[in-house]
Design an enzyme around this catalytic site. Structure first.
Site, mmCIF file in Angstrom:
data_model
loop_
_atom_site.group_PDB
_atom_site.id
_atom_site.type_symbol
_atom_site.label_atom_id
_atom_site.label_comp_id
_atom_site.label_asym_id
_atom_site.label_seq_id
_atom_site.Cartn_x
_atom_site.Cartn_y
_atom_site.Cartn_z
ATOM 1 N N ILE A 91 0.826 -1.209 0.000
ATOM 2 C CA ILE A 91 0.000 0.000 0.000
ATOM 3 C C ILE A 91 0.868 1.270 0.000
ATOM 4 O O ILE A 91 0.559 2.255 -0.689
ATOM 5 C CB ILE A 91 -0.959 -0.036 1.213
ATOM 6 C CG1 ILE A 91 -1.929 -1.209 1.037
ATOM 7 C CG2 ILE A 91 -1.730 1.266 1.365
ATOM 8 C CD1 ILE A 91 -2.422 -1.827 2.317
ATOM 9 N N TYR A 101 -2.088 -7.595 16.597
ATOM 10 C CA TYR A 101 -2.297 -6.729 15.422
ATOM 11 C C TYR A 101 -3.545 -5.865 15.619
ATOM 12 O O TYR A 101 -3.495 -4.642 15.470
ATOM 13 C CB TYR A 101 -2.439 -7.599 14.164
ATOM 14 C CG TYR A 101 -2.617 -6.799 12.895
ATOM 15 C CD1 TYR A 101 -1.527 -6.214 12.255
ATOM 16 C CD2 TYR A 101 -3.883 -6.613 12.333
ATOM 17 C CE1 TYR A 101 -1.691 -5.470 11.093
ATOM 18 C CE2 TYR A 101 -4.055 -5.871 11.165
ATOM 19 C CZ TYR A 101 -2.960 -5.308 10.552
ATOM 20 O OH TYR A 101 -3.125 -4.561 9.402
HETATM 21 N N1 LIG Z 1 -2.979 -5.656 3.313
HETATM 22 C C1 LIG Z 1 -4.097 -5.482 3.988
HETATM 23 O O1 LIG Z 1 -5.117 -6.151 3.723
HETATM 24 C C2 LIG Z 1 -4.153 -4.466 5.087
HETATM 25 C C3 LIG Z 1 -5.387 -4.254 5.709
HETATM 26 C C4 LIG Z 1 -5.466 -3.291 6.729
HETATM 27 C C5 LIG Z 1 -4.329 -2.571 7.074
HETATM 28 N N2 LIG Z 1 -3.144 -2.825 6.453
HETATM 29 C C6 LIG Z 1 -1.969 -2.019 6.872
HETATM 30 O O2 LIG Z 1 -1.376 -1.438 5.745
HETATM 31 C C7 LIG Z 1 -0.005 -1.116 6.044
HETATM 32 C C8 LIG Z 1 0.868 -1.531 4.876
HETATM 33 O O3 LIG Z 1 0.838 -2.951 4.795
HETATM 34 P P1 LIG Z 1 0.789 -3.740 3.400
HETATM 35 O O4 LIG Z 1 -0.464 -4.497 3.366
HETATM 36 O O5 LIG Z 1 1.131 -2.827 2.288
HETATM 37 O O6 LIG Z 1 1.926 -4.818 3.661
HETATM 38 P P2 LIG Z 1 3.424 -4.970 3.091
HETATM 39 O O7 LIG Z 1 3.412 -5.056 1.620
HETATM 40 O O8 LIG Z 1 3.999 -6.075 3.889
HETATM 41 O O9 LIG Z 1 4.080 -3.579 3.490
HETATM 42 C C9 LIG Z 1 4.520 -3.308 4.782
HETATM 43 C C10 LIG Z 1 5.577 -2.239 4.703
HETATM 44 O O10 LIG Z 1 6.026 -1.958 6.025
HETATM 45 C C11 LIG Z 1 7.440 -2.079 6.045
HETATM 46 N N3 LIG Z 1 7.908 -2.476 7.366
HETATM 47 C C12 LIG Z 1 7.576 -3.558 8.096
HETATM 48 N N4 LIG Z 1 8.244 -3.577 9.264
HETATM 49 C C13 LIG Z 1 9.024 -2.466 9.277
HETATM 50 C C14 LIG Z 1 9.956 -1.934 10.185
HETATM 51 N N5 LIG Z 1 10.253 -2.546 11.331
HETATM 52 N N6 LIG Z 1 10.567 -0.762 9.881
HETATM 53 C C15 LIG Z 1 10.306 -0.123 8.713
HETATM 54 N N7 LIG Z 1 9.455 -0.604 7.801
HETATM 55 C C16 LIG Z 1 8.821 -1.754 8.067
HETATM 56 C C17 LIG Z 1 7.762 -3.125 5.008
HETATM 57 O O11 LIG Z 1 9.123 -3.055 4.643
HETATM 58 P P3 LIG Z 1 9.880 -4.276 3.894
HETATM 59 O O12 LIG Z 1 9.555 -4.121 2.435
HETATM 60 O O13 LIG Z 1 11.312 -4.034 4.208
HETATM 61 O O14 LIG Z 1 9.337 -5.547 4.473
HETATM 62 C C18 LIG Z 1 6.807 -2.710 3.911
HETATM 63 O O15 LIG Z 1 7.319 -1.613 3.180
HETATM 64 C C19 LIG Z 1 0.308 -1.823 7.359
HETATM 65 O O16 LIG Z 1 0.285 -0.889 8.407
HETATM 66 C C20 LIG Z 1 -0.835 -2.811 7.499
HETATM 67 O O17 LIG Z 1 -1.094 -3.117 8.836
HETATM 68 C C21 LIG Z 1 -3.027 -3.735 5.469
#
Ligand SMILES: NC(=O)c1ccc[n+]([C@@H]2O[C@H](COP(=O)([O-])OP(=O)(O)OC[C@H]3O[C@@H](n4cnc5c(N)ncnc54)[C@H](OP(=O)(O)O)[C@@H]3O)[C@@H](O)[C@H]2O)c1
Length: 334
Positions: free
Chosen positions: A14, A193
């Site tokens: 995202i 979470y």
């Molecule tokens: N996907 C869904 O259905 C969903 C639904 C509700 C909310 N969300 C929220 O959306 C946000 C983005 O998630 P996403 O779905 O896009 O997942 P994602 O593709 O796994 O992206 C997560 C991002 O956070 C980074 N990250 C994780 N741990 C970190 C740390 N310790 N320090 C710095 N960066 C870190 C990751 O970096 P790396 O690339 O290095 O791993 C990646 O860029 C999150 O807050 C998640 O909780 C997602």
């Protein structure tokens, strides 16, 4: 002057889609990618610049699960920028998610089936661990590391001529019953979470009460269910592919299945274009997609209490003081 936008977790999912969408509509921005993995961040920067050669894109390395890394990144940002206009606190983790098969089967035959599928409420447990700072990893990554980053960057976010925005990626999965003030790190539960996302909702409200008068506005969004590395941790990609026909059908009854990072970023992009003074601090802005694939925003009133928000904010300040003292003591000893 170029507006400066900082995005944590910009290396994938995202956060990456948000960066692409912001630059596609406005190459007069300075976009700063706050990522833990420099290799990934460099590749993303090159892709973004290939699409928008006149844009300014920089990188700051930060691991939000490490206070040392957060302090160092904040120092660097304060040297580089005089102001930040938008800070997207988007990085997040859901480590080792386990699907509760019993809850899944029982919800299939209940009237709450669409709600449960849209929010994953009660369906997922996670295994937390302790970070080098001695904190619960989900709490430190999703909440506290970002809180400290904000605290360090506060001076760059108060400007008299224009309001600034802090935008947290929360979730529909945030649930009051999974959060407790006495155990706000969720050391004793199995849904860290959900607890962490409820914590961001509380924190956002408290920050609005503290800082709106100084021109700083905080909002929370939910991107919906998006297929990213995070969701691939719940089920492998090929299972999601098998499920897609059912999910597309479900979309006609529930708007939370945004599925692509582009769609999921809808609310984050929408907030960028809003006058923050007109936003409601008690509302979560949800990305939503219709059965025919049209994106829109659903504002949803949050079930949060001002008192709890204030107490939680005070608890975080106390934890911050404690961590800073511990940090100083270990600096003095070494
Ligand atoms: N996907 C869904 O259905 C969903 C639904 C509700 C909310 N969300 C929220 O959306 C946000 C983005 O998630 P996403 O779905 O896009 O997942 P994602 O593709 O796994 O992206 C997560 C991002 O956070 C980074 N990250 C994780 N741990 C970190 C740390 N310790 N320090 C710095 N960066 C870190 C990751 O970096 P790396 O690339 O290095 O791993 C990646 O860029 C999150 O807050 C998640 O909780 C997602």
């Amino acid at each position: 002057m170029r507006k400066v936008v900082l995005v944590t977790g910009a290396s994938s999912g995202i956060g990456l889609a948000l960066c692409k969408r912001l630059l596609a509509n406005n190459d007069e921005l300075h976009l700063c990618l706050a990522c833990r993995n420099m290799g990934k961040a460099e590749a993303v920067r090159a892709d973004l610049l290939a699409a928008q050669p006149t844009a300014e894109v920089s990188i700051v390395q930060v691991d939000v699960s490490s206070l040392q890394s957060v302090f160092r990144a904040a120092r660097e940002l304060k040297q580089r920028f005089q102001r930040l206009d938008y800070v997207y606190l988007n990085a997040g983790i859901m480590p080792n998610p386990q699907l509760n098969i019993k809850a899944l089967l029982s919800c299939l035959f209940s009237r709450k089936v669409i709600h449960v599928f849209s929010t994953a409420e009660g369906l997922l447990t996670q295994q937390n661990r302790i970070t080098a700072d001695g904190l619960q990893e989900v709490f430190e990554t999703n909440v506290f590391g970002h809180f400290i980053l904000f605290r360090e960057l506060e001076p760059l976010m108060f400007h008299s001529d224009h309001p600034s925005q802090l935008i947290w990626t929360s979730s529909r999965n945030a649930k009051e019953s999974n959060f407790s003030l006495e155990d706000y790190q969720h050391s004793n539960g199995q849904e860290p979470y959900s607890s962490s996302k409820y914590a961001t909702d509380l924190l956002s409200l408290a920050l609005n009460r503290k800082f709106n008068q100084q021109g700083l506005y905080s909002s929370v969004v939910c991107p919906g269910t998006v297929l990213t590395n995070l969701t691939y941790g719940i089920l492998p990609p090929f299972i999601w592919t098998l499920l897609l026909p059912v999910i597309w059908l479900l979309r006609f009854f529930a708007n939370a299945f945004t599925l692509t990072p582009y769609n999921g970023a809808e609310a984050l992009v929408w907030l960028f274009h809003q006058k923050p003074e007109s936003l409601d601090p008690l509302t979560k802005y949800m990305s939503a997609t219709t059965g025919l694939g049209h994106n829109y925003i659903v504002p949803q009133k949050m079930d949060i209490d001002e008192n709890t928000a204030e107490k939680f904010y005070q608890s975080l300040l106390e934890l911050e003081r404690h961590m800073r003292t511990t940090d100083q003591k270990s600096d003095n000893q070494s």
